[in-house]
Write an enzyme that holds these catalytic residues in place. Structure first.
Site, PDB file in Angstrom:
ATOM      1  N   SER A  31       6.945  -9.348 -28.847  1.00 51.01           N
ATOM      2  CA  SER A  31       6.372  -9.631 -30.169  1.00 51.01           C
ATOM      3  C   SER A  31       5.241  -8.689 -30.534  1.00 51.01           C
ATOM      4  O   SER A  31       5.111  -8.294 -31.685  1.00 51.01           O
ATOM      5  CB  SER A  31       5.804 -11.049 -30.199  1.00 51.01           C
ATOM      6  OG  SER A  31       6.811 -11.992 -30.186  1.00 51.01           O
ATOM      7  N   ASP A  37       9.027 -14.021 -18.821  1.00 53.11           N
ATOM      8  CA  ASP A  37       9.443 -12.623 -19.029  1.00 53.11           C
ATOM      9  C   ASP A  37      10.303 -12.153 -17.866  1.00 53.11           C
ATOM     10  O   ASP A  37      10.808 -11.024 -17.875  1.00 53.11           O
ATOM     11  CB  ASP A  37       8.206 -11.721 -19.166  1.00 53.11           C
ATOM     12  CG  ASP A  37       7.322 -12.156 -20.323  1.00 53.11           C
ATOM     13  OD1 ASP A  37       7.877 -12.608 -21.339  1.00 53.11           O
ATOM     14  OD2 ASP A  37       6.092 -12.067 -20.204  1.00 53.11           O
ATOM     15  N   ARG A  62      -2.035 -19.389 -26.692  1.00 56.06           N
ATOM     16  CA  ARG A  62      -2.393 -18.364 -27.663  1.00 56.06           C
ATOM     17  C   ARG A  62      -2.720 -18.968 -29.026  1.00 56.06           C
ATOM     18  O   ARG A  62      -2.283 -20.055 -29.358  1.00 56.06           O
ATOM     19  CB  ARG A  62      -1.322 -17.288 -27.803  1.00 56.06           C
ATOM     20  CG  ARG A  62      -0.042 -17.739 -28.430  1.00 56.06           C
ATOM     21  CD  ARG A  62       0.892 -16.530 -28.586  1.00 56.06           C
ATOM     22  NE  ARG A  62       2.259 -16.959 -28.673  1.00 56.06           N
ATOM     23  CZ  ARG A  62       3.297 -16.216 -28.294  1.00 56.06           C
ATOM     24  NH1 ARG A  62       3.118 -15.035 -27.772  1.00 56.06           N
ATOM     25  NH2 ARG A  62       4.514 -16.670 -28.421  1.00 56.06           N
ATOM     26  N   ARG A 107      -2.449 -13.772 -25.370  1.00 53.70           N
ATOM     27  CA  ARG A 107      -2.602 -14.876 -24.427  1.00 53.70           C
ATOM     28  C   ARG A 107      -3.780 -14.680 -23.462  1.00 53.70           C
ATOM     29  O   ARG A 107      -3.891 -15.389 -22.470  1.00 53.70           O
ATOM     30  CB  ARG A 107      -1.297 -15.094 -23.655  1.00 53.70           C
ATOM     31  CG  ARG A 107      -0.137 -15.573 -24.545  1.00 53.70           C
ATOM     32  CD  ARG A 107       1.019 -16.035 -23.695  1.00 53.70           C
ATOM     33  NE  ARG A 107       2.210 -16.386 -24.454  1.00 53.70           N
ATOM     34  CZ  ARG A 107       2.429 -17.600 -24.989  1.00 53.70           C
ATOM     35  NH1 ARG A 107       1.519 -18.554 -24.867  1.00 53.70           N
ATOM     36  NH2 ARG A 107       3.550 -17.843 -25.643  1.00 53.70           N
ATOM     37  N   LYS A 143       3.067 -18.438 -33.528  1.00 57.09           N
ATOM     38  CA  LYS A 143       3.434 -17.098 -33.985  1.00 57.09           C
ATOM     39  C   LYS A 143       2.572 -16.635 -35.162  1.00 57.09           C
ATOM     40  O   LYS A 143       2.856 -15.589 -35.747  1.00 57.09           O
ATOM     41  CB  LYS A 143       4.922 -17.057 -34.405  1.00 57.09           C
ATOM     42  CG  LYS A 143       5.915 -17.359 -33.289  1.00 57.09           C
ATOM     43  CD  LYS A 143       6.043 -16.210 -32.296  1.00 57.09           C
ATOM     44  CE  LYS A 143       7.059 -16.531 -31.210  1.00 57.09           C
ATOM     45  NZ  LYS A 143       7.133 -15.491 -30.173  1.00 57.09           N
ATOM     46  N   HIS A 172      13.145 -11.952 -23.065  1.00 57.49           N
ATOM     47  CA  HIS A 172      13.686 -11.131 -24.145  1.00 57.49           C
ATOM     48  C   HIS A 172      14.789 -10.232 -23.581  1.00 57.49           C
ATOM     49  O   HIS A 172      15.070 -10.253 -22.385  1.00 57.49           O
ATOM     50  CB  HIS A 172      12.589 -10.251 -24.749  1.00 57.49           C
ATOM     51  CG  HIS A 172      11.451 -11.035 -25.321  1.00 57.49           C
ATOM     52  ND1 HIS A 172      10.282 -10.455 -25.717  1.00 57.49           N
ATOM     53  CD2 HIS A 172      11.320 -12.371 -25.569  1.00 57.49           C
ATOM     54  CE1 HIS A 172       9.461 -11.371 -26.178  1.00 57.49           C
ATOM     55  NE2 HIS A 172      10.066 -12.542 -26.102  1.00 57.49           N
TER      56      HIS A 172
HETATM   57  O1  LIG Z   1       4.109 -14.567 -24.567  1.00 56.38           O
HETATM   58  C1  LIG Z   1       5.279 -14.942 -24.573  1.00 56.38           C
HETATM   59  O2  LIG Z   1       5.634 -16.025 -25.058  1.00 56.38           O
HETATM   60  C2  LIG Z   1       6.311 -14.072 -23.921  1.00 56.38           C
HETATM   61  O3  LIG Z   1       5.764 -13.473 -22.780  1.00 56.38           O
HETATM   62  C3  LIG Z   1       6.754 -13.007 -24.844  1.00 56.38           C
HETATM   63  O4  LIG Z   1       7.177 -13.527 -26.066  1.00 56.38           O
HETATM   64  P1  LIG Z   1       6.766 -12.877 -27.449  1.00 56.38           P
HETATM   65  O5  LIG Z   1       6.592 -11.415 -27.190  1.00 56.38           O
HETATM   66  O6  LIG Z   1       7.938 -13.164 -28.331  1.00 56.38           O
HETATM   67  O7  LIG Z   1       5.538 -13.542 -27.905  1.00 56.38           O
HETATM   68 MN   LIG Z   2       8.658 -12.192 -30.543  1.00 57.08          MN
HETATM   69 MN   LIG Z   3       9.116 -14.236 -26.824  1.00 56.23          MN
END
Ligand SMILES: O=C(O)[C@H](O)COP(=O)(O)O
Ligand SMILES: [Mn+2]
Ligand SMILES: [Mn+2]
Length: 559
Positions: A81, A171, A213, A289, A361, A501
């Site tokens: 992301s 991950d 996060r 995070r 997000k 991912h």
């Molecule tokens: O932080 C997370 O949730 C994963 O390690 C990666 O997911 P994201 O890149 O989609 O946030």
């Molecule tokens: Mn993402």
């Molecule tokens: Mn993700």
């Protein structure tokens, strides 16, 4: 125009009009892969996304969302992301944290900077604590970087080192924590043989301990603080290997959610609380995070939870996590300088912008989109709306998440006539994909598709334009495969679930009644990536993109 000749003013596009509202939809974790039973997007009912793909071949295409196309060290690196939204928003490819840390370690420059010199002053009388995600996922951190830092710090005077691990399983494959702990224990043993008092001091699963996060759930950070700083946790073990093996033996155990534990000595005392005079490095390069822990470690005024004891430490991040907040103030490697993002250009050219997602997000379509910068460029022209996410649950139990609410907010913003750009992130495919629950991920994908419909219907009503894309793959492949693409089985004959991912490309679809009829995707850009989207969006707003942006994906036929 300043004396350097730089100007924020974007030239008018020669053919495309201004004034059409543009909806930019990012489906998080929505890649394109072969249709089989482990492709949740294929299995789910997704009529809207299907119609975009099948309805207008000149207005749907794939772009790269992983590896070097998004500034990662190699094409073996899956997208994520942070790098995905950075590329989408910035329109250029910047060497990202993973790569910058690799370079700084390889050249040794990491040990020459202010950050390392600052923490080094604690090496004589204090302990060096390294806190972060223990895996080779390469999204937030990498084990080989930790190994190099351990070696480099010990060669430069660190005599007492404590590592506070966060197990992954998100991950990387669930269950891989045991192997990573074995590797780290082996490295620490070698350091001990050289006379350095190096041990793992605490741990816990990343989603339950520390790595929350966007301030969704401070309890997660508190659990980590208690274990890492105070040396206090519900589980106590004499070794980290024993800890992860024992905790993983519990029914439904999962690396992402292991409870916090501390390592204790024979007398039952924690081997590595953080004390006055110690140094702390948070080893994650990715911001989202780690920034909450950075606040707890750095801020004198802090009211998110009771820290009980606030040791006087020298703290540095692997990177600076927030350039606007200058947090942390000390760091080992300078972050990528992502400036002149499309968001800033467009706002400065009068584009009134609305951005929305739910908490988990929210920073993706604001902070990451704007080049790791928090806040507005111009609060008179922007509105960012955060819909509170559920907290304290894994998203497979509520896979629809807040997709409907996000879509309704976007719809209202489009219909209000108050905005020129309405940008959202729909988290479902990604957040539920990470749980590894295939059935729930199918529900998640359907919910995201329904949300897209609501937004496209609003675009239709106002005569606007849409661009629908994704930041990287996830839900389109839920199984670990061998090189020829066959699902891999575990020891008991079950499939190995892929929670991470992928390396897959992602779709970009454009359309809407406001789109000039001559617009179609160019065929002369062979392997475009997410960074090509920013110039495309600028064109849809009626502007040319800056010369150093990756080229637009579209051309306008004269017809
Ligand atoms: O932080 C997370 O949730 C994963 O390690 C990666 O997911 P994201 O890149 O989609 O946030
Ligand atoms: Mn993402
Ligand atoms: Mn993700």
């Amino acid at each position: 125009m300043g004396s350097t000749g730089f100007s924020w003013t974007l030239p008018d596009h020669p053919k495309l009009p201004k004034g059409k509202p543009v909806a930019v939809v990012v489906l998080d974790g929505w890649g394109e892969a072969n249709p089989d039973e482990y492709n949740c997007i294929h299995v789910a009912q997704t009529p809207v996304m299907d119609s975009l793909k099948n309805g207008a071949p000149e207005k749907w295409r794939l772009v790269k969302a992983h590896g070097m196309a998004v500034g990662l060290p190699s094409d073996d690196d899956m997208g994520n992301s942070e790098v995905g939204h950075n590329a989408l928003g910035a329109g250029r490819i910047f060497a990202q944290g993973a790569k910058l840390v690799d370079q700084a370690l390889a050249s040794g420059k990491i040990y020459e900077g202010d950050g390392f010199n600052y923490i080094k002053e604690s090496f004589e009388n204090g302990t060096l604590h390294l806190i972060g995600l223990l895996s080779d996922g390469g999204v937030h951190s990498r084990l080989d970087q930790l190994q190099l830092l351990l070696k480099g710090a010990s060669e430069r005077g660190a005599k007492r080192i404590r590592v506070h691990i966060l197990t992954d399983g998100r991950d990387v494959l669930d269950g891989s924590s045991v192997g990573f702990v074995e590797t780290l224990e082996n490295d620490l043993l070698q350091l001990r043989e050289k006379g350095i008092d190096a041990r793992i001091a605490s741990g816990g699963g990343r989603m339950y301990v520390t790595m929350d996060r966007y301030e969704n759930d401070w309890d997660v950070v508190k659990r980590g603080w208690d274990a890492q700083v105070l040396g206090d946790a519900p589980y106590k073990f004499q070794s980290a290997l024993e800890a992860v093996k024992t905790l993983r033996a519990e029914p439904k155990a999962n690396d992402q959610y292991l409870p916090p534990f501390v390592i204790v000595d024979d007398s039952g005392s924690a081997v590595g609380p953080v004390l006055d005079g110690d140094a702390v490095v948070t080893i994650n390069f990715r911001a989202d995070r780690m920034v909450m822990l950075a606040k707890a470690l750095e801020y004198a005024d802090f009211d998110k939870f009771d820290r009980v004891r606030v040791p006087k430490i020298r703290y540095a991040g692997m990177l600076q996590y927030d350039g606007e907040l200058k947090l942390p103030s000390r760091y080992l490697v300078s972050p990528p300088e992502i400036e002149r993002t499309s968001g800033e250009y467009l706002v400065k050219n009068g584009i009134r912008t609305f951005a929305c997602s739910e908490t988990v997000k929210f920073g993706h379509v604001t902070f990451f989109w704007n080049g790791n910068r928090s806040g507005y460029f111009d609060e008179t022209k922007e509105e960012y709306v955060e819909i509170p996410s559920d907290s304290g649950i894994t998203f497979n139990v509520a896979p629809k998440m807040k997709a409907l609410q996000i879509a309704e907010k976007a719809r209202d913003a489009i219909l209000s006539g108050k905005f020129d750009q309405v940008r959202v992130n729909l988290p479902n495919g990604d957040m539920v994909g990470h749980t590894g629950d295939i059935e729930a991920t199918v529900v998640a994908c359907k919910a995201a598709d329904e949300a897209v419909k609501i937004i496209l219907d609003a675009v239709e009503q106002v005569g606007g334009i849409y661009l629908v894309t994704a930041d990287h793959g996830n839900a389109e492949d839920m199984v670990k495969r061998n090189k020829s693409g066959k699902p891999l089985l575990d020891k008991s004959g079950g499939i190995q679930i892929l929670t991470s991912h992928t390396l897959q490309p992602v779709p970009v679809a454009i359309g809407g009644p406001g789109l000039h009829p001559g617009v179609k995707f160019r065929t002369d850009i062979q392997t475009p990536g997410l960074a090509n989207v920013a110039a495309t969006v600028m064109n849809l707003h009626g502007f040319e993109s800056p010369a150093d942006y990756e080229p637009t994906l579209i051309e306008v036929a004269d017809n």
